[in-house]
Design an enzyme around this catalytic site. Structure first.
Site, PDB file in Angstrom:
ATOM      1  N   TYR A  73       0.820  -1.219   0.000  1.00  0.00           N
ATOM      2  CA  TYR A  73       0.000   0.000   0.000  1.00  0.00           C
ATOM      3  C   TYR A  73       0.852   1.266   0.000  1.00  0.00           C
ATOM      4  CZ  TYR A  73      -4.272  -2.522  -0.140  1.00  0.00           C
ATOM      5  OH  TYR A  73      -5.294  -3.319  -0.594  1.00  0.00           O
ATOM      6  N   GLN A 108     -15.109   2.934  -7.178  1.00  0.00           N
ATOM      7  CA  GLN A 108     -14.425   1.800  -6.547  1.00  0.00           C
ATOM      8  C   GLN A 108     -12.944   2.128  -6.361  1.00  0.00           C
ATOM      9  OE1 GLN A 108     -15.966  -2.077  -8.607  1.00  0.00           O
ATOM     10  NE2 GLN A 108     -16.273  -0.378 -10.006  1.00  0.00           N
ATOM     11  N   VAL A 110      -9.533   3.947  -5.082  1.00  0.00           N
ATOM     12  CA  VAL A 110      -9.062   4.463  -3.797  1.00  0.00           C
ATOM     13  C   VAL A 110      -7.994   5.533  -4.015  1.00  0.00           C
ATOM     14  CG1 VAL A 110      -9.626   2.334  -2.553  1.00  0.00           C
ATOM     15  CG2 VAL A 110      -7.372   2.557  -3.608  1.00  0.00           C
ATOM     16  N   ASP A 111      -7.840   5.979  -5.277  1.00  0.00           N
ATOM     17  CA  ASP A 111      -6.720   6.868  -5.613  1.00  0.00           C
ATOM     18  C   ASP A 111      -7.002   8.354  -5.400  1.00  0.00           C
ATOM     19  OD1 ASP A 111      -8.301   7.619  -7.870  1.00  0.00           O
ATOM     20  OD2 ASP A 111      -7.332   6.130  -9.147  1.00  0.00           O
ATOM     21  N   HIS A 126     -14.958   1.772  -1.782  1.00  0.00           N
ATOM     22  CA  HIS A 126     -13.890   0.841  -1.384  1.00  0.00           C
ATOM     23  C   HIS A 126     -12.818   1.515  -0.518  1.00  0.00           C
ATOM     24  CE1 HIS A 126     -14.800  -2.248  -4.822  1.00  0.00           C
ATOM     25  NE2 HIS A 126     -15.711  -2.242  -3.868  1.00  0.00           N
ATOM     26  N   ASN A 223     -15.962   2.063 -21.744  1.00  0.00           N
ATOM     27  CA  ASN A 223     -14.890   1.108 -21.442  1.00  0.00           C
ATOM     28  C   ASN A 223     -14.105   0.868 -22.723  1.00  0.00           C
ATOM     29  OD1 ASN A 223     -13.462  -1.455 -20.651  1.00  0.00           O
ATOM     30  ND2 ASN A 223     -14.801  -1.269 -18.869  1.00  0.00           N
TER      31      ASN A 223
HETATM   32  P1  OAD Z   1     -10.569  -3.952 -13.200  1.00  0.00           P
HETATM   33  O1  OAD Z   1      -9.098  -3.999 -13.316  1.00  0.00           O
HETATM   34  O2  OAD Z   1     -11.297  -5.207 -12.879  1.00  0.00           O
HETATM   35  O3  OAD Z   1     -11.207  -3.413 -14.548  1.00  0.00           O
HETATM   36  C1  OAD Z   1     -10.713  -2.272 -15.207  1.00  0.00           C
HETATM   37  C2  OAD Z   1     -11.605  -1.992 -16.397  1.00  0.00           C
HETATM   38  O4  OAD Z   1     -11.169  -0.792 -16.983  1.00  0.00           O
HETATM   39  C3  OAD Z   1     -11.550  -3.073 -17.485  1.00  0.00           C
HETATM   40  O5  OAD Z   1     -12.885  -3.386 -17.863  1.00  0.00           O
HETATM   41  C4  OAD Z   1     -10.809  -2.371 -18.649  1.00  0.00           C
HETATM   42  O6  OAD Z   1     -11.287  -2.795 -19.915  1.00  0.00           O
HETATM   43  C5  OAD Z   1     -11.165  -0.936 -18.391  1.00  0.00           C
HETATM   44  N1  OAD Z   1     -10.206   0.049 -18.916  1.00  0.00           N
HETATM   45  C6  OAD Z   1      -8.847  -0.013 -18.899  1.00  0.00           C
HETATM   46  N2  OAD Z   1      -8.327   1.112 -19.418  1.00  0.00           N
HETATM   47  C7  OAD Z   1      -9.367   1.921 -19.749  1.00  0.00           C
HETATM   48  C8  OAD Z   1      -9.479   3.216 -20.313  1.00  0.00           C
HETATM   49  N3  OAD Z   1      -8.422   3.932 -20.664  1.00  0.00           N
HETATM   50  N4  OAD Z   1     -10.729   3.723 -20.513  1.00  0.00           N
HETATM   51  C9  OAD Z   1     -11.827   3.013 -20.181  1.00  0.00           C
HETATM   52  N5  OAD Z   1     -11.774   1.776 -19.637  1.00  0.00           N
HETATM   53  C10 OAD Z   1     -10.576   1.243 -19.422  1.00  0.00           C
HETATM   54  O7  OAD Z   1     -10.907  -2.797 -12.138  1.00  0.00           O
HETATM   55  P2  OAD Z   1     -12.236  -2.515 -11.325  1.00  0.00           P
HETATM   56  O8  OAD Z   1     -13.437  -2.880 -12.113  1.00  0.00           O
HETATM   57  O9  OAD Z   1     -12.126  -1.136 -10.814  1.00  0.00           O
HETATM   58  O10 OAD Z   1     -11.552  -3.716  -5.093  1.00  0.00           O
HETATM   59  O11 OAD Z   1     -12.098  -3.512 -10.124  1.00  0.00           O
HETATM   60  C11 OAD Z   1     -13.064  -3.491  -9.114  1.00  0.00           C
HETATM   61  C12 OAD Z   1     -12.486  -3.781  -7.785  1.00  0.00           C
HETATM   62  O12 OAD Z   1     -11.708  -4.973  -7.859  1.00  0.00           O
HETATM   63  C13 OAD Z   1     -11.485  -2.768  -7.275  1.00  0.00           C
HETATM   64  O13 OAD Z   1     -12.075  -1.646  -6.668  1.00  0.00           O
HETATM   65  C14 OAD Z   1     -10.725  -3.542  -6.246  1.00  0.00           C
HETATM   66  C15 OAD Z   1     -10.571  -4.852  -6.988  1.00  0.00           C
HETATM   67  O14 OAD Z   1     -10.633  -5.944  -6.235  1.00  0.00           O
HETATM   68  C16 OAD Z   1     -11.023  -3.610  -3.868  1.00  0.00           C
HETATM   69  O15 OAD Z   1      -9.878  -3.291  -3.672  1.00  0.00           O
HETATM   70  C17 OAD Z   1     -11.991  -3.906  -2.787  1.00  0.00           C
END
Ligand code: OAD
Length: 252
Positions: A73, A108, A110-111, A126, A223
């Site tokens: 972290y 979601q 945390v940044d 989150h 996306n």
């Molecule tokens: P993911 O890494 O699962 O998904 C990221 C998404 O962003 C994917 O669908 C990519 O296609 C898309 N993506 C990447 N670059 C992009 C761009 N330039 N423009 C648009 N889309 C883009 O991340 P999250 O869905 O945020 O939880 O993950 C959800 C949670 O999983 C997080 O908050 C974290 C993790 O476990 C906790 O820490 C509790």
């Protein structure tokens, strides 16, 4: 996506839905920060910056190896301190300016990049990289983004600090989650940006926005690719959100 996919046409439809809306709610995930240089989670190797999720993001991991968890972290904190909001974050600030109190972001992430861009009504479902929580007295503090060392202690009671982040197998913070669900249930347009939509309960907000009222919200997905949310989306803006969101806002 089929060859017939027409981003311009989808942008026009999305702009029309937004022009008719008075309440707009947004769910963001790691993808909205990707163009700022913050890594997403579900990269092809399934690791987060070289670590297995179970080794760094569960209460069990923290109990077993708090130094490793803090190293991970601290690394994320220091990385986020170096990056800046991108045009996607800034486009969402413009949307908030348009809709005022009728606008909310459930993130979601945390940044803290939405807030650094200027967004105000942000629900961090989150948690936040900036905050620590004492495992003893539960005091929560904003500690900025400096490296806090391998075993930071509470100034108040001397107990061990942990990141104020929701880990796997932990519930979401109740008050923040309640506000996020209300915003999802009340909106006319629900934007789903840069999330794979596989982590619940956050991904459940999409369903709530469509089902809470009749007619439900128009769901717009932004996306790079189709995701688990795509079946629920009425409109899809496929491409980098740092490009598609400013284009969308320019049409309003
Ligand atoms: P993911 O890494 O699962 O998904 C990221 C998404 O962003 C994917 O669908 C990519 O296609 C898309 N993506 C990447 N670059 C992009 C761009 N330039 N423009 C648009 N889309 C883009 O991340 P999250 O869905 O945020 O939880 O993950 C959800 C949670 O999983 C997080 O908050 C974290 C993790 O476990 C906790 O820490 C509790």
């Amino acid at each position: 996506m089929s060859d017939a996919y027409d981003l311009d046409a989808e942008l026009t439809r999305a702009a029309a839905a937004l022009k008719h809306a008075t309440k707009v709610t947004v769910l963001t995930g790691a993808g909205v920060s990707a163009e700022s240089g913050v890594p997403t989670f579900r990269a092809s190797d399934g690791l987060w910056e070289g670590h297995r999720v179970e080794d760094v993001a569960t209460p069990m991991a923290f109990e077993a190896n708090p130094e490793l968890v803090w190293r991970f972290y601290n690394g994320r904190r220091v990385n986020v301190a170096k990056v800046s909001p991108n045009p996607g974050h800034l486009a969402l600030v413009e949307l908030e300016n348009r809709y005022g109190d009728g606008f909310a972001i459930a993130t979601q992430n945390v940044d803290g990049l939405h807030q650094r861009a200027g967004s105000k009504n942000v629900f961090e479902v989150h948690g936040s990289l900036r905050r620590t929580r004492c495992v003893n007295c539960e005091k929560v503090e904003d500690r900025g983004l400096d490296d806090l060392g391998n075993r930071p202690l509470c100034d108040h009671c001397g107990g061990f600090l942990r990141p104020d982040i929701v880990w796997f197998n932990e519930p979401l913070p109740t008050g923040v989650w309640r506000r996020a669900t209300c915003a999802a249930e009340e909106c006319d347009v629900f934007l789903v940006i840069g999330t794979s939509a596989v982590v619940y309960p956050a991904a459940g907000l999409i369903h709530m926005s469509k089902r809470a009222r009749s007619p439900g919200a128009t769901v717009i997905e932004c996306n790079l690719d189709r995701t688990a949310a795509s079946e629920q989306a009425d409109i899809g803006l496929y491409g980098p959100s740092g490009v598609t969101l400013p284009r969308l806002v320019a049409l309003l």
